[in-house]
Each structure stands twice: as structure tokens, then as C-alpha cells.
Enzyme design. Sequence first.
Site, PDB file in Angstrom:
ATOM      1  N   PRO A  12      34.930 -28.184  38.150  1.00  0.00           N
ATOM      2  CG  PRO A  12      37.001 -27.501  36.784  1.00  0.00           C
ATOM      3  CD  PRO A  12      36.472 -27.665  38.000  1.00  0.00           C
ATOM      4  CG  ASP A  35      23.267 -29.648  41.245  1.00  0.00           C
ATOM      5  OD1 ASP A  35      22.193 -30.217  41.715  1.00  0.00           O
ATOM      6  OD2 ASP A  35      23.700 -28.794  41.795  1.00  0.00           O
ATOM      7  CE  LYS A  57      19.001 -26.792  40.266  1.00  0.00           C
ATOM      8  NZ  LYS A  57      18.879 -25.544  41.181  1.00  0.00           N
ATOM      9  N   GLY A  88      28.482 -28.891  41.028  1.00  0.00           N
ATOM     10  CA  GLY A  88      29.565 -28.515  40.125  1.00  0.00           C
ATOM     11  C   GLY A  88      30.322 -27.111  40.424  1.00  0.00           C
ATOM     12  N   GLY A  89      31.652 -26.771  39.985  1.00  0.00           N
ATOM     13  CA  GLY A  89      32.289 -25.707  40.180  1.00  0.00           C
ATOM     14  C   GLY A  89      32.487 -25.452  41.695  1.00  0.00           C
ATOM     15  CG  ASP A  90      32.895 -21.984  45.240  1.00  0.00           C
ATOM     16  OD1 ASP A  90      33.971 -22.384  45.750  1.00  0.00           O
ATOM     17  OD2 ASP A  90      31.995 -21.300  45.482  1.00  0.00           O
ATOM     18  CB  THR A 118      34.688 -21.023  39.963  1.00  0.00           C
ATOM     19  OG1 THR A 118      33.961 -20.708  39.211  1.00  0.00           O
ATOM     20  CG2 THR A 118      36.083 -20.094  40.164  1.00  0.00           C
ATOM     21  CG  MET A 171      25.049 -21.043  34.692  1.00  0.00           C
ATOM     22  SD  MET A 171      24.121 -20.981  36.423  1.00  0.00           S
ATOM     23  CE  MET A 171      24.625 -19.422  36.801  1.00  0.00           C
ATOM     24  N   GLY A 200      34.651 -27.279  29.765  1.00  0.00           N
ATOM     25  CA  GLY A 200      35.945 -26.991  30.134  1.00  0.00           C
ATOM     26  C   GLY A 200      36.358 -27.826  31.067  1.00  0.00           C
TER      27      GLY A 200
END
Length: 495
Positions: A12, A35, A57, A88-90, A118, A171, A200
Site C-alpha cells: 500500500p 503503476d 493510470k 500497488g497493493g496486491d 492489500t 477505488m 493509507g
Amino acid sequence: MSGKVTLVGAGPGDPELLTVKGLRALEGAEVVVYDRLVSPAVLALIPPAARRIDVGKEASRHPVPQDRINQILLEEAQAGHNVVRLKGGDPFVFGRGGEELQVLALAGVDFAEVPGITSAIAAAAYGGIPVTHRDCASSLHIITGHAKEGAELRIDFEALVRARGTLVFLMGVTALPVIVKGLLEAGMAPDTPAAMVERGTLPGQRRCGAPLAALPDRAAEMGIHSPAIIIVGGVCALAEELCWFQRLPLYGKRILVTRPGDRAGTLSEKLRDLGADVVEFPCIRTEAVSPCPAMEAALERLPEYEWLGFTSAAGVEAFWNCLRDMGKDARALGNVKLAVIGASTGRALEAHGLTADLVPEVYDAPHMGEALANAAAGRVLLLRAEEGSSALTDALAAAGVAFDDIAVYRTIYDNPRSAELREELEAGGFDFVTFTSASTVKGFVSAVGGDADFSRFTGLCIGKQTAGEAEKHHISVKTAAKAAIDALVELALEK
């Protein structure tokens, strides 16, 4: 020969939430395709030699379409490169990672996937919200709050309300009013605890808490923007009690670290652990003097010296590399005693299995010179920077101690991000700038220009010499009680 694509979840944002396996994949990458949601701190871990491809994006703005991203991965792998696709994240939690791997599988390209942490769980945790709790939530539901362009959000709100678990929407910032309306119309109580966590796990994190019905207005008042997650459920009521991240002592402070890139880690980590937003900007780099005939000649007659002195880790490495290139090892030192200017230089020596015989009480050139002058009966060899302080050699000369002072590395002042740094500085972007040597001050001033406004921050200086150099440029300074990284961190904590 075909290469390989490794799909890596970057987590994250907090760089320490990148997995060990993800970091190992990144360190071996030749090409990194990344990203927008990959944090700068994680991007800083990309090897300098790796080629970077930004396919970031944003909501309603796709500079690189997904089809083109798929094609880039395919082309780079088929060209024989070791590619890391950093997301980013998972990658498999609303990250379209599965779609990208399907394209590679169809083309017969070798690939692997490294899961990431995530934000659905991590951002909530950093906001003091456990996504499950025996008293109020026995299930967790992660939902996308983003619909395809031009399409309506299709969520079975009634099923979510019946589940009575914690709901996390990713999102969903722009769709917040629609999400709240859907949950209320499906029968969820208006006073259900709810929250949003913006950015976060990053130092700029903010949490917005309110009863569900009031959440859109509260988020608008606070100006919450993407990236942010929406959390709905009884667990949100625990946020004030369990909030830990935003209570860290340096939370909200932005600190620029100017140490050379290969030595910034320890200081940056300590500051981040205390909640600071750390920006690494190496204002100097060191370059070994090579070849260095003077050092080679001195090492051929090492037994003639009583003491060997180092004023930095760079000097230790230059010595060790030269010794190795000459076909020698630690045995060449014989009875030569070792002196270092401070703890970090001592640790560089310890990495080669050697322990310093002398460390001055105050970690600076004058005190090292005084300590060596008192201890030495024979000749002293100093291996240090071209611009080494004369205070060290002046002390030896005054005491009548014979010495050879050899420049084994030089300090280079350059950084391609100078314009970016000056812009941030003029915008008042930093609370503190750390300086670990006079050369980092010189490098910083050289990067931003001597006419820059230095009144917008406080310089945290590791010693008097460093502070003196900063004051020459009218920088307001605080000087550490001891020339050590921990003492520098303590300065940042002072009220």
C-alpha cells in the site's frame, strides 16, 4: 531467448510492507514496469541500472491503455529481459494482474506472481481499524467501488447488508455518495460506524470517521481524495482507541535526508519508524581515487606505520578494495592499530572482521586528531577524502607526530533532481533537512543554488563542523549532542 515477467505486489505504500520475495525480485530486475499507486519510497528500491517504464493510470485518465501495458510486458520479455511488473497493493485484488498474466500465458512467456499486502487490510490497520473483531465483525468483504467508464456501479447492496460483516470499498472515492445511498436503501442503519483512510500507510495518511449517513459530507469537508479506501462496519468505532500510526512522534513532519544513497538507509528507517515523511535526496556521492599509487605504496610498507586512521566508511572501503586488488588481506595489517572517527566508520571496519583500537569521544576531525596525537608514538597513515578537514592533521603536526595523509576518494556534488528539490524547497516542503557532514551541506547548497530561501526549514546537523558550514549559508541549525545517527534523530524529536 525469452525473458521472464514477475508480477510483484508493491503493497500500500510503506516501503517496509514490500515483501522480502518482492524486494528480491525487484533487485534482480532489468526492466520495471510500474503503476501510479507505487509509492516513491518503493520506487527508490529499484536498482539504478534497471530501465523504468511508467504506465501509471488514474481514475478517468489512462495515459497508457491496458492493452498497451500488456504489449509492453510481452515485448520486453520476448526481448530476453528480466521484467518486474510492479503494482500497488496486491496484483490480484482489483489490480488486473490476472488479465496481464493471461496475455503472457497465451504467448508462452515465463511468469511468476508475488502477492502484495492489500490496502484493504493495511490502510485500515494503519488507521486503527481491525477489519475483523469477535465483538462486531466475523466476515470481511472487499468490493470495488470503480466501474468501467460510462457504466453504472453494479453492487448487490442488499447481500452486503445481510452479511453483517466489515465492508471495504477500494477505488470508491468518486462513487462514495452512490455507495452510501445504496447501503442505506438496502436497510443499513444510518448510524453505522464508517470511515475513510486516505493515503493509507504513508506519512500523509488521514482518517475520516463518521456515521455512515454523514460520511460523504464529512469526507467533502476534509477534502479526501484518491487514493483512499472506504470502511463500513462496527470495527470503525475502534479507530480512536486503536489508532497508532498518526500518534507517532514525527507524524506530519517532512524530512529531507541528504546522505549519500548507499548510506541513507539507517537514518531514513529510524525517521520513518517514528512516523516522518522521509524524502531521500543524496546531495553527494563518493568516488574512489583509482588508480591510487600513493595508497598502493603506503600499503606495501604498512608495517612502518603504528596507526591507520579512517574518517569515513568510504575510506574503509577504498582501503579494503585496494588491499584486495594487491592480492593482500587483513594479515597485511600485522600490528598496525586502527583509529576511526566515529561509530558508523567503526561498523564499516567491523564488516571486514576488524575492531577499532581508537574512537574519539566526540566524533569529529579535531577530536580524532587530538586522540591520535596523544596515542601515537610512531607514524600515522590517514586514508580519507580529498577535502579532508585540516583540523585532524593540524593536531598531529602540532604534537610532532609523523603522518602520511592520502586522499583515497573524492566527493562529487551532482544530482539530476536538483530542479525538483529547489521547487519543493521554495514551496516550503520540508520541516527539517538532515546534514551528516559539511560536504552534505555543500552538496545541498550546490544542488538548490546559493540564492535559495533557506529560512523555510531547520537544518539538523551531526556536529559542530557541519553546523558551521550550514550557518555560512544562513541555515537555521540544531546540532546533535553527539556525532551519531541516533543523536540526529533525537534532534528531530525535540519540541
